[in-house]
Design a protein around this motif. Structure first.
Motif, PDB file in Angstrom:
ATOM      1  N   ARG A 175       0.821  -1.211   0.000  1.00 36.30           N
ATOM      2  CA  ARG A 175       0.000   0.000   0.000  1.00 36.30           C
ATOM      3  C   ARG A 175       0.853   1.259   0.000  1.00 36.30           C
ATOM      4  NH1 ARG A 175      -4.924  -1.031   1.707  1.00 36.30           N
ATOM      5  NH2 ARG A 175      -5.209   1.191   1.984  1.00 36.30           N
TER       6      ARG A 175
ATOM      7  N   LEU B 194      -0.089   5.876  -0.156  1.00 35.42           N
ATOM      8  CA  LEU B 194      -1.141   6.884  -0.315  1.00 35.42           C
ATOM      9  C   LEU B 194      -1.417   7.162  -1.788  1.00 35.42           C
ATOM     10  CD1 LEU B 194      -0.312   9.511   2.483  1.00 35.42           C
ATOM     11  CD2 LEU B 194      -2.229   7.917   2.422  1.00 35.42           C
TER      12      LEU B 194
ATOM     13  N   ASN C  97      -3.186   3.734  -3.564  1.00 34.53           N
ATOM     14  CA  ASN C  97      -4.526   3.368  -3.107  1.00 34.53           C
ATOM     15  C   ASN C  97      -5.510   4.535  -3.238  1.00 34.53           C
ATOM     16  OD1 ASN C  97      -2.543   1.493  -1.305  1.00 34.53           O
ATOM     17  ND2 ASN C  97      -4.428   0.436  -1.879  1.00 34.53           N
ATOM     18  N   GLN C  98      -5.744   4.918  -4.471  1.00 37.37           N
ATOM     19  CA  GLN C  98      -6.696   5.961  -4.836  1.00 37.37           C
ATOM     20  C   GLN C  98      -7.328   5.547  -6.156  1.00 37.37           C
ATOM     21  OE1 GLN C  98      -5.956  10.005  -4.788  1.00 37.37           O
ATOM     22  NE2 GLN C  98      -4.540   9.989  -3.064  1.00 37.37           N
TER      23      GLN C  98
ATOM     24  N   HIS D 161      -7.511   7.528  -8.985  1.00 33.39           N
ATOM     25  CA  HIS D 161      -6.769   8.055 -10.138  1.00 33.39           C
ATOM     26  C   HIS D 161      -7.681   8.502 -11.281  1.00 33.39           C
ATOM     27  CE1 HIS D 161      -3.225   6.393  -8.142  1.00 33.39           C
ATOM     28  NE2 HIS D 161      -3.942   5.320  -7.955  1.00 33.39           N
TER      29      HIS D 161
ATOM     30  N   GLN E   2      -7.249  13.038 -10.039  1.00 29.31           N
ATOM     31  CA  GLN E   2      -5.980  13.495  -9.489  1.00 29.31           C
ATOM     32  C   GLN E   2      -5.030  12.301  -9.440  1.00 29.31           C
ATOM     33  OE1 GLN E   2      -6.041  14.900  -5.448  1.00 29.31           O
ATOM     34  NE2 GLN E   2      -6.449  12.879  -4.621  1.00 29.31           N
ATOM     35  N   PHE E   3      -3.742  12.596  -9.465  1.00 26.11           N
ATOM     36  CA  PHE E   3      -2.704  11.560  -9.462  1.00 26.11           C
ATOM     37  C   PHE E   3      -2.959  10.544 -10.589  1.00 26.11           C
ATOM     38  CE2 PHE E   3      -2.693  12.689  -4.784  1.00 26.11           C
ATOM     39  CZ  PHE E   3      -1.577  13.517  -4.889  1.00 26.11           C
TER      40      PHE E   3
ATOM     41  N   TYR F   4       5.735   8.473  -6.805  1.00 24.68           N
ATOM     42  CA  TYR F   4       5.405   9.845  -6.441  1.00 24.68           C
ATOM     43  C   TYR F   4       6.241  10.309  -5.259  1.00 24.68           C
ATOM     44  CZ  TYR F   4       2.632  13.785  -4.731  1.00 24.68           C
ATOM     45  OH  TYR F   4       2.223  15.021  -4.290  1.00 24.68           O
ATOM     46  N   PHE F   5       6.452   9.407  -4.308  1.00 27.24           N
ATOM     47  CA  PHE F   5       7.121   9.812  -3.069  1.00 27.24           C
ATOM     48  C   PHE F   5       8.642   9.803  -3.210  1.00 27.24           C
ATOM     49  CE2 PHE F   5       2.947   8.420  -1.571  1.00 27.24           C
ATOM     50  CZ  PHE F   5       2.554   9.596  -0.952  1.00 27.24           C
TER      51      PHE F   5
ATOM     52  N   HIS G 274       2.142   6.865   4.674  1.00 29.84           N
ATOM     53  CA  HIS G 274       0.845   7.222   5.244  1.00 29.84           C
ATOM     54  C   HIS G 274       0.936   8.336   6.284  1.00 29.84           C
ATOM     55  CE1 HIS G 274       0.280   3.207   3.489  1.00 29.84           C
ATOM     56  NE2 HIS G 274      -0.867   3.719   3.110  1.00 29.84           N
ATOM     57  N   GLY G 275       1.788   9.311   6.005  1.00 28.97           N
ATOM     58  CA  GLY G 275       1.900  10.458   6.900  1.00 28.97           C
ATOM     59  C   GLY G 275       2.904  10.256   8.025  1.00 28.97           C
ATOM     60  N   TYR G 276       3.439   9.070   8.163  1.00 35.04           N
ATOM     61  CA  TYR G 276       4.478   8.841   9.174  1.00 35.04           C
ATOM     62  C   TYR G 276       5.835   9.177   8.568  1.00 35.04           C
ATOM     63  CZ  TYR G 276       0.977   5.931  11.569  1.00 35.04           C
ATOM     64  OH  TYR G 276      -0.138   5.466  12.193  1.00 35.04           O
ATOM     65  N   GLN G 277       6.623   9.953   9.296  1.00 34.98           N
ATOM     66  CA  GLN G 277       7.960  10.283   8.808  1.00 34.98           C
ATOM     67  C   GLN G 277       8.923   9.144   9.142  1.00 34.98           C
ATOM     68  OE1 GLN G 277       8.713  14.005  10.785  1.00 34.98           O
ATOM     69  NE2 GLN G 277       6.937  14.965   9.814  1.00 34.98           N
TER      70      GLN G 277
ATOM     71  N   PRO H 285      -7.851  17.788 -13.574  1.00 35.15           N
ATOM     72  CA  PRO H 285      -6.700  17.130 -12.940  1.00 35.15           C
ATOM     73  C   PRO H 285      -5.629  18.146 -12.537  1.00 35.15           C
ATOM     74  CG  PRO H 285      -6.555  16.907 -15.323  1.00 35.15           C
ATOM     75  CD  PRO H 285      -7.799  17.700 -15.045  1.00 35.15           C
TER      76      PRO H 285
ATOM     77  N   VAL I 208      -7.704  21.545  -8.367  1.00 34.29           N
ATOM     78  CA  VAL I 208      -7.867  20.141  -8.744  1.00 34.29           C
ATOM     79  C   VAL I 208      -9.276  19.719  -8.356  1.00 34.29           C
ATOM     80  CG1 VAL I 208      -7.144  17.780  -8.205  1.00 34.29           C
ATOM     81  CG2 VAL I 208      -5.425  19.565  -8.561  1.00 34.29           C
TER      82      VAL I 208
ATOM     83  N   GLU J 106     -14.313   9.824  -2.123  1.00 33.78           N
ATOM     84  CA  GLU J 106     -13.021  10.304  -2.600  1.00 33.78           C
ATOM     85  C   GLU J 106     -13.150  11.694  -3.237  1.00 33.78           C
ATOM     86  OE1 GLU J 106     -11.159   8.074  -5.744  1.00 33.78           O
ATOM     87  OE2 GLU J 106      -9.362   7.916  -4.521  1.00 33.78           O
TER      88      GLU J 106
ATOM     89  N   MET K 109      -4.388  15.865   3.943  1.00 34.94           N
ATOM     90  CA  MET K 109      -2.991  16.038   3.544  1.00 34.94           C
ATOM     91  C   MET K 109      -2.962  16.437   2.080  1.00 34.94           C
ATOM     92  SD  MET K 109      -1.108  12.688   5.061  1.00 34.94           S
ATOM     93  CE  MET K 109      -2.032  11.607   6.112  1.00 34.94           C
TER      94      MET K 109
ATOM     95  N   ARG L 102      -3.257  18.690  -4.578  1.00 33.48           N
ATOM     96  CA  ARG L 102      -3.836  17.346  -4.662  1.00 33.48           C
ATOM     97  C   ARG L 102      -3.899  16.729  -3.267  1.00 33.48           C
ATOM     98  NH1 ARG L 102      -0.529  18.037  -9.227  1.00 33.48           N
ATOM     99  NH2 ARG L 102      -1.731  17.880 -11.151  1.00 33.48           N
TER     100      ARG L 102
ATOM    101  N   LEU M  25      -3.687  13.745  -0.684  1.00 31.47           N
ATOM    102  CA  LEU M  25      -3.010  12.451  -0.547  1.00 31.47           C
ATOM    103  C   LEU M  25      -3.857  11.403   0.157  1.00 31.47           C
ATOM    104  CD1 LEU M  25       0.541  13.738   0.436  1.00 31.47           C
ATOM    105  CD2 LEU M  25      -0.025  12.405  -1.602  1.00 31.47           C
TER     106      LEU M  25
ATOM    107  N   GLU N  55      -7.439   6.905   5.757  1.00 36.21           N
ATOM    108  CA  GLU N  55      -6.267   7.727   6.049  1.00 36.21           C
ATOM    109  C   GLU N  55      -6.597   9.148   6.484  1.00 36.21           C
ATOM    110  OE1 GLU N  55      -5.692   5.890   2.899  1.00 36.21           O
ATOM    111  OE2 GLU N  55      -4.354   4.395   3.760  1.00 36.21           O
TER     112      GLU N  55
ATOM    113  N   ARG O 158      -7.967  10.517   9.403  1.00 35.88           N
ATOM    114  CA  ARG O 158      -8.163   9.763  10.645  1.00 35.88           C
ATOM    115  C   ARG O 158      -9.179  10.434  11.570  1.00 35.88           C
ATOM    116  NH1 ARG O 158      -2.278   9.371   9.526  1.00 35.88           N
ATOM    117  NH2 ARG O 158      -1.866   7.200   9.029  1.00 35.88           N
TER     118      ARG O 158
ATOM    119  N   GLU P 240       4.908  13.156  15.861  1.00 35.49           N
ATOM    120  CA  GLU P 240       6.150  13.737  15.357  1.00 35.49           C
ATOM    121  C   GLU P 240       6.396  15.119  15.950  1.00 35.49           C
ATOM    122  OE1 GLU P 240       3.922  12.209  13.443  1.00 35.49           O
ATOM    123  OE2 GLU P 240       4.887  11.070  11.829  1.00 35.49           O
TER     124      GLU P 240
END
Lengths: 335, 784
Positions: free
Chosen positions: A121, A123, A126-127, A129, A132-133, A146-147, A304-307, B45, B102, B281, B689, B694, B696, B702, B704, B767
């Protein structure tokens, strides 16, 4: 969102299912609980022509071998795993890991085998598309991440909670590829570590059962899931620890430390494990040093947002906590 | 001494409850007229692009496609959340020439099923010229930033992309700060969150015989009717918005949305009903969210903690169109001035266009962001000058009957009592600072407590400005209420029923309610400016009172007595002291029809807030009255922090609230629990996010939202400052969105109390907490 159109087939046995997978080839996908597959189908990132369902297959209840190993049907639901008295007694770590997955409803649908075969998985992937993206990433047949735009590989993570637990218990996986095509191998060999294609199974192979050996199954253990919420989430990282302890109750005979959600497959902290046999587990320095080693040898992927740096820090914290709990006198109730 | 209240003020179960729990309640998605087509929408897009051409020919030819529309099929009439001379409507329902975020809507398709509609979208070819885009508001203000829209003509600063500005103040802030004993300046930032309504947006439109019938997920049918009629070029009378139950809104369903317009237009084109259900979405990635505010705050106080002067500058990342971005910079001022006395104030707020999705109200509409800033700084000031958090708030808290700088009055303000009670319940004075950075039972967990206060308006003047209610007596003595109010889950139908039940002494079960239909029910302000309980509630009371007068007159005539001798009880009227002289409502109905030339006893009631005030206050100068009902609250939080992982959670929330008079205590507690949940999501978990326009994390997985596992113990304390007396107007205050703010500030302050670190940016992620702890440890060791 709604599912794309597909043809649904429901064979009566696993061997028959394997045969159908062989016949349909890439046009088919195996489905058990569907909790990982259906959201991907709604996003159109998986669009199989055929769904080969295992819902018509006869299942068996978990049972002990003569040598004390526990055999569990791969079609057992995670909910049943978390509730099963025999699993809770003979492989409590598996039960605990299963209890940490998602939510009650999802656990009741999701299966053990399905959880071991989760798609990796991220971010981006799992969309849907649709607007966007829209550029295809590696997993969608493209050539970008992407990342990590400068890299040349997929950085998705394998987020099963159950896989690290099985990895720490030296579990054996049994698969069938059709009549006469059964094989069994250690769970570690199920995973490639490559997020693009995380499983080593052949396209027509189906996991039939898992065997948890008695050596670790009933030993000291701990499972910890680090996530932002208590439910409904994949792990930021998960840690499974299994220990064999000498009769003095404190000297480590053997140790397994497995970590999930940090890479394209579950990983073992091999160096940290290697330092533990012969050591006194009641010595806080021993476990502290093992945790530090684990955080040295495993470099979690940001996801998933965790660094990444935070995950690495928390990896050390959670391994330390897991080792402390596993080495401690009483098993921890709250994971 | 009046009789005790039997229905109002009682914990009456929700009248819409049985229909909802049995699945009988009809939501928009359940509306399925025969022959309904499916609508899907083509979205941009790109965050910023010129549309050079759109080719819909292939989509039109696809079998099963019944119509495809683009801006060329529309009248190109703009709409906006605000439509005033200063801030005219600014957004087309379908993009004309340029897309600015977008997900902006470009075309829509109606087809026989969703598969065909989605296939048709893929066949629409749009040629774009990509334009430079900007996403950060302070970047967008720079002279060389890409231009989303020209700056507002009345803004004189050399900033780009200014959608609007609010500037107001009083006294002399420079002098006030000079005279202060202690001054500090801080900057706080809030992040992008969304409402998280469970029911995705959905619309069914059916054009029949020159009339557009609409069912839509909304926060009031009358505003939707107005905006649909306006953009479609139809008279108001040609649009009928029907009732649908709504699965939550939290501010996110007020505006006209493109999908509503498209469903209507496609139905007019095809002559068939058209249904659109927006995906979750799309809602996350293309729809309107709340407002991320930057607040720069300079405050000067005397040694006793009393505020002398405050200078506030807010910058709102407003997104690609004005939305409610130009409103929130006005409201933020209001949320700053209502709680504490500030002798000298200077406020300026900028709404800045960026190539992000458009913003809309979200529960609190600027208050959480503003209270987070002010209440955080309040604690910092208190610590510096050696006061406790309760003392500094009590010094500054508004007292009853204080006149506000805009001409409003706080009337029976219960703020002081709220602060004292919330602090006392959580033992704040004793605990605050006493356990800082100390492990309770060893280990890595630390706990702290904190407090915040807030105030919120209830009802204001905005289209359609008033509510009317009709109450009809049936010939069996039961009642029917007709109201334009909409139950979006907040309990509107229940409290209106309670009020009518109380005024007329008819059991709840004998009252049915017909609601939220622009043709069969009277006008209503809508359920989105915290005005339903006050404005529509008083209209319902007036309507019931009209029925009461008629009932009493008939009974007095028939029983040969004076109306003052009569009492109402259980659908009957009797003479005081002579209960055998009694008429049932059924008998009164019959007598009225007989003796009053067929009058079946119908009452009507109307209400408008601030009857002497011509219009709403100026968004640009904040001049003019805003409301006549301020609700006040103090909220206390207990927060637990794991100093090894940085994870923090809300353990306990105490809400002491002056909501005036709780018409239904169950609803009040439910609203408070819901706001505590929303605030802890704001504080710790929820974040849309976004990167370069765009999204994420466009999913429940996600994004939360708190689950039951994260919910804190929530306690509420009533500070009752108003009363309900049968036959008299009442002044209740709001309870639906004012209690999402002080608790956020209290969480920030409790976090500081637990571990000694101050976070200036939400959310308080593991964090951020860990980073702050590390910086503190380094600073502490440097000082040692």
């Amino acid at each position: 969102m709604h599912l794309p159109r597909f043809t649904y087939v429901r064979p009566g046995s696993r061997d028959e299912a394997a045969g159908l997978l062989d016949t349909f080839g890439k046009a088919a996908v195996l489905v058990a609980g569907g909790t990982d597959l259906f959201p991907r189908m709604k996003y159109r990132i998986s669009t199989p022509e055929y769904l080969v369902s295992l819902s018509g297959v006869t299942r068996f209840l978990p049972a002990l071998d003569e040598d004390g190993a526990l055999r569990i049907d791969a079609l057992m639901s995670l909910g049943d795993l978390s509730r099963s008295p025999i699993v809770r007694t003979h492989a409590p770590l598996v039960s605990q890991a299963a209890t940490c997955v998602a939510s009650g409803q999802i656990r009741n649908a999701a299966t053990l085998g399905g959880n071991l075969c989760l798609e990796c998985r991220c971010l981006y992937y799992n969309q849907s598309h649709t607007f966007q993206f829209v550029e295809p990433c590696f997993k969608l047949g493209g050539d970008l991440c992407y990342f990590a735009p400068k890299g040349n590989r997929c950085w998705a993570i394998f987020a099963s909670d159950v896989a690290p637990a099985l990895l720490s218990l030296d579990t054996v996986i049994c698969v069938t590829g059709g009549p006469g095509k059964q094989r069994r191998f250690p769970v570690a060999e199920l995973y490639t570590g490559d997020a693009l294609s995380p499983l080593t199974l052949l396209p027509s192979e189906i996991i039939t059962e898992i065997i948890v050996p008695s050596a670790f199954g009933t030993g000291r253990h701990s499972f910890r899931k680090f996530s932002r919420r208590k439910g409904y989430e994949f792990a930021g990282l998960s840690v499974a620890v299994a220990l064999q302890v000498a009769d003095d109750g404190r000297t480590c005979r053997d140790a397994r430390i497995a970590v999930g959600s940090v890479a394209g497959g579950p990983v073992r902290a091999a160096a940290a494990e290697a330092g533990l046999p012969g050591q006194d587990l009641s010595n806080s320095e021993t476990v502290r040093s093992a945790a530090a080693t684990a955080a040295q040898e495993i470099r979690p992927i940001a996801h998933h947002g965790y660094q990444a740096a935070h995950l690495r820090h928390c990896l050390e914290v959670e391994v330390l906590r897991a080792l402390t709990e596993a080495a401690g006198p009483a098993p921890l109730a709250d994971v | 001494m009046s009789d005790p209240l039997k229905y109002v003020g009682q914990p009456i179960a929700r009248v819409d409850g049985p229909a909802k729990v049995t699945g009988k309640a009809r939501f928009t998605v359940d509306v399925q007229p025969p022959g309904t087509l499916v609508c899907r929408i083509l979205r941009s897009p790109h965050p910023h692009a010129r549309i050079l051409g759109i080719d819909i020919s292939a989509a039109q030819k696809l079998p099963g496609v019944k119509a495809v529309v683009t801006a060329d099929d529309t009248l190109k009439i703009k709409h906006g959340f605000v439509e005033t001379p200063r801030y005219p409507a600014d957004q087309y329902p379908l993009a004309v020439g340029v897309v600015r975020h977008v997900g902006e809507e470009i075309a829509a398709v109606a087809a026989v099923d969703e598969h065909t509609a989605e296939a048709a979208l893929k066949l629409i070819k749009v040629e774009y010229e990509i334009l430079p885009a900007v996403f950060d508001p302070e970047e967008a203000m720079k002279a060389d930033a890409p231009e989303v829209h020209p700056s507002h003509p009345k803004v004189t600063e050399p900033f780009r992309n200014i959608a609007g500005k609010t500037e107001t103040g009083w006294g002399d802030v420079d002098q006030g700060l000079a005279e202060s004993d202690y001054v500090r300046t801080d900057r706080f930032e809030s992040h992008l969150r969304t409402h998280g309504y469970l029911e995705p947006q959905a619309t069914v439109a059916s054009w029949e015989d020159g009339k557009l019938n609409v069912w839509t997920s909304s926060m009031g049918p009358f505003i939707k009717r107005k905006k649909l009629a306006q953009t479609l070029g139809l008279p108001l009378s040609a649009v009928r918005v029907h009732k649908s139950y709504v699965g939550g809104a939290f501010g996110g369903k007020i505006d006209l949305f493109s999908h509503e317009f498209c469903a209507a237009l496609l139905s007019m084109k095809t002559g068939r009903p058209v249904k659109v259900v927006v995906s979750r979405e799309e809602i996350f990635a293309a729809y309107r969210h709340g407002q991320p505010l930057i607040v720069e705050l300079t405050t000067g106080v005397k040694k006793d903690g009393s505020i002398v002067a405050q200078r506030i500058r807010t910058i709102n990342n407003c997104g690609a169109y004005k939305g409610s971005g130009v409103v929130v910079i006005f409201l933020s001022w209001g949320f700053a001035m209502a709680t504490y006395r500030i002798p000298n104030m200077a406020y300026e707020g900028f709404a800045v266009y960026t190539n992000n999705t458009v913003r809309c109200p979200q529960r609190g509409h600027g208050a959480p962001q503003m209270r987070f800033a002010i209440e955080s700084q309040m604690d910092m000031i208190a610590e510096e000058i050696g006061l406790d958090p309760v003392a500094i708030r009590l010094v500054n808290a508004r007292l009853p009957d204080e006149q506000l700088p805009n001409g409003d009055n706080v009337h029976n303000c219960g703020l002081v009592e709220c602060i004292e009670k919330a602090a006392e319940r959580i033992n704040l004075r004793e605990r605050y600072g006493s356990s800082r950075n100390k492990a309770a039972e060893g280990g890595s967990l630390r706990r702290g407590v904190g407090i915040g206060v807030s105030a919120y308006f209830g009802g204001s003047l905005i289209y359609p400005n008033s509510s009317s209610v009709i109450v009809k007596l049936n010939d069996d003595g039961s009642l029917i209420i007709l109201t334009g109010s909409l139950d979006i889950g907040q309990g509107a139908e229940t409290i209106l029923t309670q009020i009518v039940a109380e005024e007329l002494q008819v059991p709840i079960s004998q009252i049915s309610i017909m609601a939220a239909d622009t043709e069969t029910t009277p006008v209503d302000i809508g359920v989105w400016i915290s005005g339903n309980a006050y404005v529509t509630g008083n209209a319902a009371r007036e309507a019931a009172m009209a029925v009461r007068h008629k009932i009493l007159e008939i009974a007095a005539q028939e029983l040969e007595t004076e109306t003052c001798q009569l009492v109402l009880s259980e659908k009957a009227v009797s003479v005081t002291g002579a209960p055998e002289r009694r008429m049932s409502y059924a008998e009164i109905y019959e007598a009225s029809v007989r003796s009053r030339r067929g009058d079946p006893i119908i009452g009507e009631g109307h209400w408008r807030t601030m009857r002497d005030v011509p219009t709403h206050p100026s968004l640009a100068t904040a001049k003019g009255r805003w409301t006549e009902n301020y609700a006040f609250d103090a909220q206390a939080a207990e927060v637990e922090v794991d100093i090894e992982t940085g994870k923090a959670r809300l353990v306990r929330a105490v809400t002491a609230h002056d909501c005036g008079f709780p018409i239904n205590p169950l609803n009040v507690d439910g609203q408070i629990d819901g706001q505590v949940s929303m605030a802890l999501g704001h504080a710790f978990l929820e974040e849309v996010m976004m990167e370069n326009g765009r999204t994420l994390n466009p999913s429940w997985l996600e994004y939360r939202m708190p689950t039951i596992g994260e919910m804190a113990l929530s306690e509420s304390i009533d500070v009752i400052t108003e009363s309900y007396v049968v036959g008299q107007p009442y002044r209740t205050k709001e309870v639906g969105e004012g209690y999402v703010s002080a608790i956020l500030a209290a969480i920030a302050n409790a976090l500081y109390d637990a571990v000694g670190v101050r976070l200036y940016t939400t959310p308080f992620t593991p964090e951020r907490i860990l980073k702050a702890l590390k910086e503190k440890a380094q600073a502490d060791s440097g000082n040692a």
